[in-house]
Design a protein around this motif. Structure first.
Motif, PDB file in Angstrom:
ATOM      1  N   HIS A 201       7.541  45.360  90.766  1.00  0.00           N
ATOM      2  CA  HIS A 201       9.004  45.744  90.631  1.00  0.00           C
ATOM      3  C   HIS A 201       9.335  45.193  89.033  1.00  0.00           C
ATOM      4  O   HIS A 201       9.363  44.137  88.912  1.00  0.00           O
ATOM      5  CB  HIS A 201       9.806  44.848  91.619  1.00  0.00           C
ATOM      6  CG  HIS A 201      11.336  44.999  91.584  1.00  0.00           C
ATOM      7  ND1 HIS A 201      12.077  45.193  92.505  1.00  0.00           N
ATOM      8  CD2 HIS A 201      12.097  45.167  90.390  1.00  0.00           C
ATOM      9  CE1 HIS A 201      13.313  45.071  92.273  1.00  0.00           C
ATOM     10  NE2 HIS A 201      13.226  45.166  91.035  1.00  0.00           N
TER      11      HIS A 201
ATOM     12  N   ASP B  15      14.842  49.627  92.472  1.00  0.00           N
ATOM     13  CA  ASP B  15      16.125  49.418  92.929  1.00  0.00           C
ATOM     14  C   ASP B  15      16.986  50.570  92.902  1.00  0.00           C
ATOM     15  O   ASP B  15      18.180  50.612  92.722  1.00  0.00           O
ATOM     16  CB  ASP B  15      16.869  48.519  91.766  1.00  0.00           C
ATOM     17  CG  ASP B  15      16.454  46.968  91.942  1.00  0.00           C
ATOM     18  OD1 ASP B  15      15.744  46.804  92.847  1.00  0.00           O
ATOM     19  OD2 ASP B  15      16.586  46.300  90.997  1.00  0.00           O
TER      20      ASP B  15
ATOM     21  N   TYR C 299      23.454  48.659  95.087  1.00  0.00           N
ATOM     22  CA  TYR C 299      24.199  49.007  93.737  1.00  0.00           C
ATOM     23  C   TYR C 299      24.746  50.404  94.050  1.00  0.00           C
ATOM     24  O   TYR C 299      24.497  51.112  94.897  1.00  0.00           O
ATOM     25  CB  TYR C 299      23.073  49.236  92.817  1.00  0.00           C
ATOM     26  CG  TYR C 299      22.307  48.011  92.250  1.00  0.00           C
ATOM     27  CD1 TYR C 299      23.071  47.249  91.511  1.00  0.00           C
ATOM     28  CD2 TYR C 299      21.290  47.538  92.698  1.00  0.00           C
ATOM     29  CE1 TYR C 299      22.373  46.167  91.057  1.00  0.00           C
ATOM     30  CE2 TYR C 299      20.541  46.690  92.133  1.00  0.00           C
ATOM     31  CZ  TYR C 299      21.106  45.589  91.414  1.00  0.00           C
ATOM     32  OH  TYR C 299      20.536  44.426  90.849  1.00  0.00           O
TER      33      TYR C 299
ATOM     34  N   HIS D  53      15.608  47.463  97.283  1.00  0.00           N
ATOM     35  CA  HIS D  53      16.564  46.585  96.992  1.00  0.00           C
ATOM     36  C   HIS D  53      17.554  46.475  98.059  1.00  0.00           C
ATOM     37  O   HIS D  53      18.679  47.620  98.131  1.00  0.00           O
ATOM     38  CB  HIS D  53      17.222  46.437  95.429  1.00  0.00           C
ATOM     39  CG  HIS D  53      18.211  45.372  95.610  1.00  0.00           C
ATOM     40  ND1 HIS D  53      18.593  44.977  94.040  1.00  0.00           N
ATOM     41  CD2 HIS D  53      19.184  44.757  96.029  1.00  0.00           C
ATOM     42  CE1 HIS D  53      19.308  43.946  94.355  1.00  0.00           C
ATOM     43  NE2 HIS D  53      19.987  43.666  95.542  1.00  0.00           N
TER      44      HIS D  53
ATOM     45  N   HIS E 269      11.781  42.051  96.129  1.00  0.00           N
ATOM     46  CA  HIS E 269      12.508  40.681  95.969  1.00  0.00           C
ATOM     47  C   HIS E 269      13.375  40.152  97.187  1.00  0.00           C
ATOM     48  O   HIS E 269      14.409  39.916  96.935  1.00  0.00           O
ATOM     49  CB  HIS E 269      13.329  40.605  94.608  1.00  0.00           C
ATOM     50  CG  HIS E 269      14.369  41.783  94.397  1.00  0.00           C
ATOM     51  ND1 HIS E 269      15.356  41.933  95.624  1.00  0.00           N
ATOM     52  CD2 HIS E 269      14.633  42.841  93.567  1.00  0.00           C
ATOM     53  CE1 HIS E 269      16.122  42.964  95.196  1.00  0.00           C
ATOM     54  NE2 HIS E 269      15.667  43.176  94.021  1.00  0.00           N
TER      55      HIS E 269
ATOM     56  N   ASP F 233      10.499  41.670  89.115  1.00  0.00           N
ATOM     57  CA  ASP F 233      11.844  41.856  89.119  1.00  0.00           C
ATOM     58  C   ASP F 233      12.105  41.907  87.743  1.00  0.00           C
ATOM     59  O   ASP F 233      13.382  41.658  87.377  1.00  0.00           O
ATOM     60  CB  ASP F 233      12.837  41.293  90.164  1.00  0.00           C
ATOM     61  CG  ASP F 233      14.144  42.191  89.948  1.00  0.00           C
ATOM     62  OD1 ASP F 233      14.366  43.160  89.521  1.00  0.00           O
ATOM     63  OD2 ASP F 233      15.065  41.525  90.689  1.00  0.00           O
TER      64      ASP F 233
HETATM   65 ZN   LIG Z   1      16.656  44.773  92.790  1.00  0.00          ZN
END
Ligand SMILES: [Zn+2]
Length: 534
Positions: free
Chosen positions: A84, A113, A186, A214, A244, A408
């Motif tokens: 990541h 992500d 997101y 994510h 993560h 990350d």
């Molecule tokens: Zn993330």
């Protein structure tokens, strides 16, 4: 029978002699404690490399080599694979990726992500021409695909739109993606119903790819999100991966017991689900993503500004920001949120919301911090570090047999801003703190989580283990001194204790010195169609 002419034979022999310089090997690493990436106990072994490949691993290798390294007292491991990384821009500005190389990392996975280059093929060609120091693989981002088809619309796709998104995922897989990443936390991924993600994951899965997420929520509703991630794998018929993994805010602390149990139960019924993690009690993302509700971020920039200019809407947004400072990323205290990078005012970098408020003569209350955070977002935004994770959860997730290590992180401009130290320290921090200091993992197990596990997750068959025939991505480190130096207060500090890093057979870190070699390759996923540049 076709007989090659003498000229061809001589030319071939000359080319061969030149290639190996009349030595038996190009590189011979002697006397190291070999931690081979499989989790097996270390053993004393010499490792020989010819070209980009490990050609011999044995207790005692005789023969000459152009470059001999004595690794006595040190550990020789496969180069680490970081699942990541936000490297899309940084790799072009800083192709040496020194913050990663100095940790022993030799492969970065981009496109996390839900956010990737698109079209991916053009990006990978450009990357191949760049010749970075380390290998780079990429996922295709669901958010990027969604935005290309639906913009930032907060609704489900039509049948036709979904088909177009599937086509984009298929194309990216054919261009070399290793799977689909989602960022359901997101915008615009957060607007996607689970069924949409499953429909796209299925395409990636049919082409041999994985799904890495994510998750939608890492705070109070984290367990629902774990179930969603598992469902995407189960119904999309592909490996699924929680990236993560963390529990944000006191209300979520301790739920790693349940999240790990959900993963275990899913695995028992045949769902291939795994986890990665960075070893810190703080996260980092934009203030906007962390503190504003997704619905406030719908649509184009003008629509967003209009929304925030409306007093009633603004009040609704502020209530959510307060709630998130109280119970999620702020964990109840504006002192837990520190600005990492702020383009419009660099003097804010490194200061917490509480400190900024105090500097203005205001009380560091949650209400004041919410107003300040919204102001920063409106003035152009900032990224921040959020201290809201418990050490108990970090340790519990780390020792799970399903967890690998991933940063990350990014490839930061050295010295600029106050980024999360994970970019500089993730891998060596696990070795220093969790292996050596706390004894929670054996060195062999930690290395496995950084090498063969992520390689297997990606389906890389020629990296992640030190064995003849594998690509020569290697790291030599001192297990007694290896450590992260990057802290939240002083993040721009390289790792210590890694003394040799080899990528595709070429030395890129030699003692303290970056050699300047750029042997990294673009790694291409399981459905790649076409021919590669080299
Ligand atoms: Zn993330």
């Amino acid at each position: 029978m076709i007989r090659p002419s003498l000229a061809v034979l001589v030319a071939g022999a000359l080319a061969f002699a030149e290639a190996v310089g009349a030595a038996d090997y190009d590189l011979l690493i002697r006397n190291g404690r070999l931690v081979d990436g499989t989790g097996a106990p270390w053993r004393r072994a010499d490792v020989a490399v010819r070209g980009d490949t490990i050609v011999a691993v044995s207790a005692r290798l005789e023969g000459s080599a152009r470059h001999i390294v004595d690794a006595r007292g040190r550990v020789l491991a496969p180069g680490f694979i970081d699942l990541h990384v936000h490297a899309r821009e940084g790799i072009f500005q800083r192709p040496g990726a020194e913050n990663y190389v100095r940790q022993g990392v030799t492969t970065l996975v981009e496109g996390p992500d839900g956010s990737s280059a698109l079209p991916l093929g053009a990006f990978l060609v450009k990357l191949e021409a760049l010749r970075p120091c380390v290998n780079v693989a990429s996922l295709v981002g669901h958010g990027t695909v969604r935005e290309a088809v639906l913009g930032r619309a907060n609704r489900a796709p039509t049948v036709d739109e979904l088909a177009r998104m599937q086509q984009l995922v298929r194309q990216a897989m054919r261009e070399g993606a290793f799977g689909l990443s989602t960022g359901l936390f997101y915008v615009p991924g957060s607007f996607a119903p689970t069924e949409e993600v499953i429909a796209l994951a299925r395409v990636a899965g049919e082409l041999g790819g994985i799904h890495a997420s994510h998750m939608r929520d890492e705070a109070a509703r984290v367990l629902e999100s774990v179930k969603e991630t598992i469902a995407i794998g189960e119904e999309g018929h592909l490996p699924t991966h929680i990236t993560h993994h963390k529990l944000i805010g006191r209300a979520a602390w301790g739920k790693s017991v349940d999240s790990l149990r959900l993963v275990q139960q899913a695995r028992e019924r045949g769902v291939d689900v795994t986890i990665d993690q960075y070893p810190y009690t703080a996260s980092s993302t934009t203030l906007q993503a962390a503190l504003l509700p997704a619905w406030a971020l719908e649509g184009a920039a003008e629509a967003r500004h209009r929304r925030l200019a409306d007093p009633a809407e603004r009040a609704r947004v502020l209530e959510v920001v307060k709630e998130k400072i109280r119970n999620e990323r702020g964990n109840g205290d504006p002192g837990n949120i520190a600005i990492a990078a702020c383009g419009f005012d660099r003097t804010l970098e490194g200061r917490t919301l509480a400190e900024i408020l105090e500097g203005r003569g205001l009380a560091p209350t949650v209400d004041n911090a919410a107003v300040l955070a919204l102001e920063i977002v409106e003035r152009g935004g900032a990224s921040a570090v959020f201290h809201a994770i418990s050490e108990e959860d970090v340790a519990r997730i780390l020792v799970s047999p399903f967890t690998m290590i991933a940063s990350d992180g990014e490839i930061p401009a050295f010295g600029q801003g106050m980024p999360h130290p994970r970019s500089y320290g993730t891998f060596v921090r696990v070795l220093a703190v969790y292996v050596r200091d706390k004894g929670l993992l054996t060195l062999e197990e930690a290395v496995r989580k950084m090498t063969s596990m992520p390689a297997a997750r990606l389906g890389l068959r020629d990296r992640g283990v030190v064995r003849p025939g594998m690509k020569a991505d290697l790291a030599v480190l001192d297990p007694d001194t290896v450590r992260d130096r990057a802290t939240f207060e002083k993040p721009h500090q390289y790792a210590e204790g890694v003394s040799l890093v080899v990528v595709n057979g070429e030395v890129v870190l030699d003692g303290e010195r970056m050699t300047g070699a750029r042997p990294g390759r673009v790694l291409l996923g399981p459905a790649f169609v076409g021919s590669r540049a080299r």
